[in-house]
Design an enzyme around this catalytic site. Structure first.
Site, mmCIF file in Angstrom:
data_model
loop_
_atom_site.group_PDB
_atom_site.id
_atom_site.type_symbol
_atom_site.label_atom_id
_atom_site.label_comp_id
_atom_site.label_asym_id
_atom_site.label_seq_id
_atom_site.Cartn_x
_atom_site.Cartn_y
_atom_site.Cartn_z
ATOM 1 N N GLY A 8 -14.976 4.185 -0.423
ATOM 2 C CA GLY A 8 -13.548 4.485 -0.508
ATOM 3 C C GLY A 8 -13.340 5.892 0.040
ATOM 4 N N ALA A 9 -12.882 5.966 1.294
ATOM 5 C CA ALA A 9 -12.716 7.281 1.935
ATOM 6 C C ALA A 9 -11.258 7.717 1.917
ATOM 7 C CB ALA A 9 -13.249 7.224 3.366
ATOM 8 N N GLY A 10 -10.544 7.311 0.870
ATOM 9 C CA GLY A 10 -9.137 7.700 0.726
ATOM 10 C C GLY A 10 -9.035 9.151 0.277
ATOM 11 N N ARG A 81 -1.751 1.155 -8.454
ATOM 12 C CA ARG A 81 -0.769 0.195 -8.996
ATOM 13 C C ARG A 81 0.564 0.405 -8.300
ATOM 14 N NH1 ARG A 81 0.063 -0.663 -15.441
ATOM 15 N NH2 ARG A 81 1.956 -1.907 -15.357
ATOM 16 N N ASN A 94 -8.706 -4.691 -8.031
ATOM 17 C CA ASN A 94 -9.721 -3.636 -8.061
ATOM 18 C C ASN A 94 -11.075 -4.157 -8.544
ATOM 19 O OD1 ASN A 94 -8.098 -1.784 -6.893
ATOM 20 N ND2 ASN A 94 -7.719 -0.553 -8.717
ATOM 21 N N ARG A 150 -7.621 19.420 -17.003
ATOM 22 C CA ARG A 150 -6.160 19.596 -17.073
ATOM 23 C C ARG A 150 -5.809 20.405 -18.312
ATOM 24 N NH1 ARG A 150 -4.980 13.562 -14.920
ATOM 25 N NH2 ARG A 150 -4.686 14.173 -12.751
ATOM 26 N N HIS A 174 -9.344 6.417 -20.560
ATOM 27 C CA HIS A 174 -8.558 7.182 -19.598
ATOM 28 C C HIS A 174 -7.154 6.597 -19.527
ATOM 29 C CE1 HIS A 174 -7.727 9.820 -16.358
ATOM 30 N NE2 HIS A 174 -7.699 8.899 -15.424
HETATM 31 N N1 APR Z 1 -14.089 -1.345 0.327
HETATM 32 C C1 APR Z 1 -14.054 -0.030 0.655
HETATM 33 N N2 APR Z 1 -12.936 0.707 0.562
HETATM 34 C C2 APR Z 1 -11.811 0.099 0.156
HETATM 35 C C3 APR Z 1 -11.778 -1.269 -0.186
HETATM 36 C C4 APR Z 1 -12.985 -2.004 -0.079
HETATM 37 N N3 APR Z 1 -13.045 -3.310 -0.375
HETATM 38 N N4 APR Z 1 -10.510 -1.580 -0.549
HETATM 39 C C5 APR Z 1 -9.781 -0.448 -0.445
HETATM 40 N N5 APR Z 1 -10.568 0.560 -0.027
HETATM 41 C C6 APR Z 1 -10.202 1.947 0.258
HETATM 42 C C7 APR Z 1 -8.830 2.095 0.873
HETATM 43 O O1 APR Z 1 -8.845 1.746 2.247
HETATM 44 C C8 APR Z 1 -8.562 3.572 0.641
HETATM 45 O O2 APR Z 1 -8.969 4.356 1.746
HETATM 46 O O3 APR Z 1 -10.130 2.713 -0.934
HETATM 47 C C9 APR Z 1 -9.427 3.904 -0.594
HETATM 48 C C10 APR Z 1 -8.621 4.372 -1.790
HETATM 49 O O4 APR Z 1 -8.060 5.583 -1.450
HETATM 50 P P1 APR Z 1 -6.569 6.019 -1.828
HETATM 51 O O5 APR Z 1 -5.656 4.840 -1.665
HETATM 52 O O6 APR Z 1 -6.281 7.275 -1.110
HETATM 53 O O7 APR Z 1 -6.660 6.258 -3.407
HETATM 54 P P2 APR Z 1 -7.216 7.530 -4.183
HETATM 55 O O8 APR Z 1 -6.096 8.431 -4.502
HETATM 56 O O9 APR Z 1 -8.398 8.083 -3.487
HETATM 57 O O10 APR Z 1 -7.683 6.850 -5.542
HETATM 58 C C11 APR Z 1 -8.774 5.960 -5.578
HETATM 59 O O11 APR Z 1 -9.329 6.488 -7.837
HETATM 60 O O12 APR Z 1 -8.193 7.830 -9.321
HETATM 61 C C12 APR Z 1 -8.473 6.533 -8.939
HETATM 62 O O13 APR Z 1 -6.507 5.348 -9.561
HETATM 63 C C13 APR Z 1 -7.222 5.833 -8.497
HETATM 64 O O14 APR Z 1 -8.217 3.680 -8.377
HETATM 65 C C14 APR Z 1 -7.765 4.778 -7.608
HETATM 66 C C15 APR Z 1 -8.992 5.445 -6.979
#
Ligand code: APR
Length: 311
Positions: A8-10, A81, A94, A150, A174
């Site tokens: 997950g590189a978000g 969500r 998820n 926090r 959490h």
């Molecule tokens: N495999 C790999 N990556 C995935 C997949 C998958 N099957 N499905 C989604 N992703 C990636 C998305 O493409 C996105 O880049 O997961 C990433 C999630 O990043 P963001 O949407 O930016 O979310 P973020 O704010 O990083 O939060 C991620 O952490 O704090 C928790 O609630 C939050 O569950 C969320 C997670």
């Protein structure tokens, strides 16, 4: 060099990579389903290393083979969500994502320790352990470091004392039912309730509980990522450096605090084998009741998971 893969590189995943690269403790892999994005972010970060003076290799990929031989796998993959989405819908989506991330990562890193961040956190950490058939010490969920940070930040703002002197411990699931342990929190050893008035302390506890929502309502299009990512960096460093660091984090309960077969936020000692130990506070009856209330919410979520997927 050790190796940490972040699935997950978000926002949280890539920010974790940035904090970790600065610590120069491991080479890093970013994996995501979006084509090009993890590669682009990884290359950008790699190009920052000469400026920071850190010898860290950062690679982005859509292929789990790149994660081969990771010491730690961090799972931040998931979807947030969305309006109108039920808790079950979020859980189903998820669970699918985190289940795949666990299975695929284990193919290439059978010895890895898993640090889970995807929400609903306690349930996703539970899923990772079950799907991966992992011993409990190899899975830990990040939430308590963030929630406690926090609270520490709010206490620092209120008192003007260095964050380094401020120790706060938030236990439980959490969610809004988390349990900030004010009795165990202190400023350089001085109990928080001696330092702050009851009103101020109550306001800080309330703001801590709602800390995630406060950021979401400001950002509007996402949730917190700097502080969660900083927590990931601290926890993974503690594991790699075998620091025996005690942090509030989600661990598998096997009778501790009277809880079984669930992940829950407790004081966890982290070292090279993962969760080395769960420490137990002697709680007051009020604290026990608050924890039970929080545990009931987590149990409910885990029950929903059991109805949705066979684990
Ligand atoms: N495999 C790999 N990556 C995935 C997949 C998958 N099957 N499905 C989604 N992703 C990636 C998305 O493409 C996105 O880049 O997961 C990433 C999630 O990043 P963001 O949407 O930016 O979310 P973020 O704010 O990083 O939060 C991620 O952490 O704090 C928790 O609630 C939050 O569950 C969320 C997670």
């Amino acid at each position: 060099m050790s190796k940490i893969s972040i699935i997950g590189a978000g926002m949280t995943g890539s920010t974790s990579a940035a904090w970790l690269a600065e610590r120069e403790i491991a080479d890093l892999v970013l994996v995501d389903v979006v084509e090009g994005m993890p590669q682009g972010k990884a290359l950008d970060l790699l190009e920052a290393m000469p400026v920071l003076g850190k010898d860290v290799v950062v690679v982005g990929s859509n292929d789990y083979a790149t994660t081969k031989g990771s010491d730690i796998v961090v799972i931040t993959a998931g979807i947030p969500r969305k309006p109108g989405m039920s808790r079950e819908d979020l859980l189903t989506t998820n669970a699918e994502i985190v289940g795949t991330a666990t299975r695929e990562s284990l193919k290439y890193s059978p010895e890895a320790i898993f640090v889970v961040l995807t929400n609903p956190l306690d349930t996703m950490a539970y899923l990772t352990m079950k799907v991966g058939k992992l011993p409990p010490q190899r899975v830990v969920g990040q939430a308590g470091v963030l929630d406690s940070a926090r609270m520490r930040a709010f206490v620092a703002l209120e008192t003007g004392v260095s964050v380094e002197n401020i120790h706060c411990y938030v236990m439980g699931g959490h969610g809004d039912e988390m349990v900030p342990l004010t009795r165990a929190s202190n400023i350089a050893g001085i109990p928080l309730d001696e330092y702050l008035s009851a009103d101020k302390l109550a306001a800080i506890v309330e703001r801590t509980r709602k800390g995630g929502g406060e950021i979401v309502s400001l950002l509007k299009t996402g949730s917190a990522y700097y502080a969660p990512a900083a927590a990931i960096a601290q926890m993974t460093e503690a594991i790699l450096k075998n620091k025996h660091l005690i942090v509030p984090a989600a661990a598998y309960m096997q009778g501790e605090y009277g809880l079984t077969d669930m992940f829950f936020g407790v004081p966890v000692q982290l070292g090279r084998t993962g969760v080395e130990k769960i420490h137990e506070y002697k709680l007051t009856n009020d604290e026990k009741a608050a924890l039970q209330k929080s545990a009931a919410f987590v149990k409910e979520s885990i029950n929903i998971l059991h109805n949705l997927v066979k684990i």
